[in-house]
Design an enzyme around this catalytic site. Structure first.
Site, PDB file in Angstrom:
ATOM      1  N   TYR A  72       0.854  -1.385  -0.040  1.00  0.00           N
ATOM      2  CA  TYR A  72      -0.086  -0.062  -0.123  1.00  0.00           C
ATOM      3  C   TYR A  72       0.811   1.350   0.081  1.00  0.00           C
ATOM      4  O   TYR A  72       1.889   1.415   0.607  1.00  0.00           O
ATOM      5  CB  TYR A  72      -0.665   0.019   1.400  1.00  0.00           C
ATOM      6  N   GLU A  73       0.435   2.205  -0.741  1.00  0.00           N
ATOM      7  CA  GLU A  73       0.712   3.728  -0.580  1.00  0.00           C
ATOM      8  C   GLU A  73       2.203   3.915  -0.693  1.00  0.00           C
ATOM      9  O   GLU A  73       3.114   4.445  -0.163  1.00  0.00           O
ATOM     10  CB  GLU A  73       0.549   4.194   0.852  1.00  0.00           C
ATOM     11  N   GLY A  74       2.815   3.093  -1.955  1.00  0.00           N
ATOM     12  CA  GLY A  74       4.239   3.056  -2.176  1.00  0.00           C
ATOM     13  C   GLY A  74       4.939   1.775  -1.530  1.00  0.00           C
ATOM     14  O   GLY A  74       4.984   1.557  -0.282  1.00  0.00           O
TER      15      GLY A  74
END
Length: 594
Positions: A441-443
């Protein structure tokens, strides 16, 4: 069943991260410690009754795509309604924007409780909150008035739409387009994938924040703009208008977090999708980074919550499961003696300590970052700049350590149960499936590590790193005055120097333009850096625990501190040796040799 420790959370808030100090500021003057305790109790009760009892069922009855609509578990109806009524979505928002103006330190504590109870829930709240915050910060007054109130009440959901099928995490390669229309709006067209919480039956509308390129925009990230694209248009009187052709075309079937929907969206395929520009053209990625940075800390917090729940599940099992017998002084076992509980075996204690050290260290890091955000909101000038840089350098660590170490902690928790851990009857297997996404997630971990070594460590000629080193040194100086902590303070100081050794070895590569070699072991550098940061957090907890009146609580913290330094800080020298090794095995490996 217990899924977090309220006493530890209160200890971290009040005695380690000094919530009382924050409450002295004008921004947070509406709160005091008793009112915060009431908030913590209210969210615990909400989590105990509405969230935790449904976590297994949400996994067994996941979100599904049916007749063009995503259908989620029916319990989300009362959960989202109650969360809106409690003000949890707008907890950090300013009072003037209909928020509660609560310290971020408290907001993340409240969300941690909910995530430990049921990690399938908070993404719906957090994404809506983050999207609303972007609109408030960068959007026009008209957009703010038209969309934000219904988002804060959870009548409408919010999302961020970045990833595209052909681009993945490479945002410079997105192709979604925005064609200007005569009335100042834009016609949006494109595909977005892995969009969380983008549709369900318990919201009347969804407000998508979409990255797209205006016709003729520069290539790369400099040509990305940000648009508000509602699922349904909103009439002048605030009522729901015509469908805006933001189509949900599929639901991804996932390994874990199956109650938290993840979708494929298509804009402009079935008809025109109208978008409203947020801020200025070609500055969208900068605006979206506000939400992305919030989401990264939230993702680390979510990993911490899952790991916490797994720890207490495995601890309960260890305290109930009899197996084997303790060794006698002769080195033999008495076959006639009663079986002992597995919690009494040293190796099981090691596994439980491993989980406890990671969970509480990660939680302290999340709250440390939250404290810096609150200081950002309550300071000006050089002090404000200081806390901005501290937030920047710890942001990728707060996302990465809880997700990577948390994954290891949950896996260790499953091991405590032995064969039963692998069975669907026990929840550890679900927690392992749920936490697996957190490091993506998210990078991903790789992206966060490149950010740390490639940007954050070097920004402003190392100013952020120097500030963090000063923060750590401050805790070391205090601990050196405590006989019980002196050896840990010395060890943390020595381990911190390993970061400088690594940078001394790596910097010449960057100076010669060999950036690929400089960054080749960024993930190992993140491991080293994160372990030292958590060692700092445990030293801070040790300092606070020495004065704690509950002797059992005090002993538990000091034992876990000892564990972390023996088993985790000791790894740092090996990491430094690998990072500083001259071998260029990864950069020189030819792809045809795989």
């Amino acid at each position: 069943m217990k899924y977090y420790d309220p006493q530890t959370l209160s200890f971290l808030l009040s005695e380690v991260h000094h919530l009382d100090e924050l409450l002295q500021s004008e921004r947070y003057s509406a709160y005091d410690l008793p009112s915060i305790d009431l908030l913590l109790d209210a969210v615990k009760e909400f989590s105990d009754t509405a969230l935790f009892p449904y976590i297994k069922e949400m996994d067994e009855k996941p979100s599904v795509f049916k007749d063009g609509r995503v259908i989620v578990h029916e319990q989300f109806g009362p959960i989202l309604k109650k969360a809106g009524e409690m003000g949890l979505v707008g907890a950090f928002q300013d009072e003037k924007d209909n928020g509660l103006q609560m310290p971020m330190l408290v907001v993340n504590a409240l969300y941690f409780i909910m995530e430990a109870a049921n990690n399938h829930v908070t993404g719906y709240l957090g994404l809506t909150s983050g999207a609303a915050n972007v609109i408030v910060t960068f959007g026009s007054e008209q957009l703010k008035q038209k969309y934000v109130p219904n988002m804060l009440s959870m009548q409408w959901g919010g999302t961020m739409c970045l990833t595209e099928p052909q681009a993945g995490s490479s945002l410079s390669d997105i192709t979604s387009s925005a064609h200007p229309l005569d009335d100042g709006t834009y016609s949006i067209k494109g595909q977005k994938i892995f969009i969380s919480a983008s549709d369900h039956q318990f919201a009347d509308n969804f407000v998508h924040l979409v990255l797209a390129r205006v016709n003729g925009a520069p290539a790369g990230t400099k040509g990305i703009s940000l648009f508000l694209v509602p699922q349904y248009l909103v009439n002048v009187d605030g009522s729901i208008g015509a469908y805006n052709h933001a189509d949900v075309v599929g639901e991804f079937v996932k390994l874990g977090q199956r109650g938290y929907c993840t979708n494929h969206l298509a804009f402009g395929d079935s008809g025109e999708s109208i978008g409203y520009l947020i801020g200025e053209e070609n500055k969208g990625l900068g605006y979206m980074f506000q939400l992305m940075n919030e989401a990264r800390i939230a993702t680390g917090r979510m990993g911490t919550g899952i790991a916490s729940a797994a720890y207490y599940a495995s601890l309960q099992y260890a305290k109930e499961r009899p197996q084997g017998r303790k060794l006698q002084s002769s080195g033999k076992k008495d076959p006639n003696a009663e079986q002992t509980l597995i919690v009494n075996h040293p190796d099981v204690k090691r596994m439980l300590l491993h989980q406890k050290a990671i969970v509480e260290g990660s939680l302290s890091l999340i709250l440390q970052c939250s404290y810096y955000v609150d200081k950002l909101m309550t300071t000006q000038g050089d002090e404000h700049d200081k806390y901005h840089m501290l937030s920047e350098i710890l942001n990728p660590v707060a996302k990465t350590f809880p997700s990577e170490a948390g994954k290891d902690a949950v896996d260790t928790g499953l091991q405590v149960l032995g064969g039963y851990g692998y069975m669907m009857d026990f929840i550890l297997q679900q927690y392992l499936r749920d936490i697996r996404i957190i490091s993506i997630y998210e990078g991903t971990t790789g992206i966060q590590s490149l950010d740390l070594l490639g940007r954050k460590v070097t920004m402003l000629e190392g100013a952020a790193l120097k500030l963090l080193a000063k923060e750590i040194e401050g805790s070391i100086m205090i601990a050196l005055q405590k006989e019980e902590l002196k050896k840990y303070a010395i060890e943390l100081g020595e381990s911190s120097k390993l970061i400088e050794l690594c940078l001394t070895q790596l910097m010449p590569y960057a100076m010669k333009g060999n950036h690929e070699r400089y960054l080749a072991d960024a993930t190992l550098f993140m491991d080293l850096f994160g372990t030292i940061v958590i060692g700092w957090q445990w030293l801070k907890m040790g300092i606070a625990a020495l004065d704690h009146s509950d002797q059992k609580f005090r002993a538990g913290k000091l034992h876990t501190l000892d564990y972390f330094y023996k088993y985790e800080i000791s790894r740092c020298k090996g990491l430094q040796k690998t990072i500083c090794n001259d071998s260029e095995v990864t950069t020189q490996m030819s792809t045809d040799l795989f």
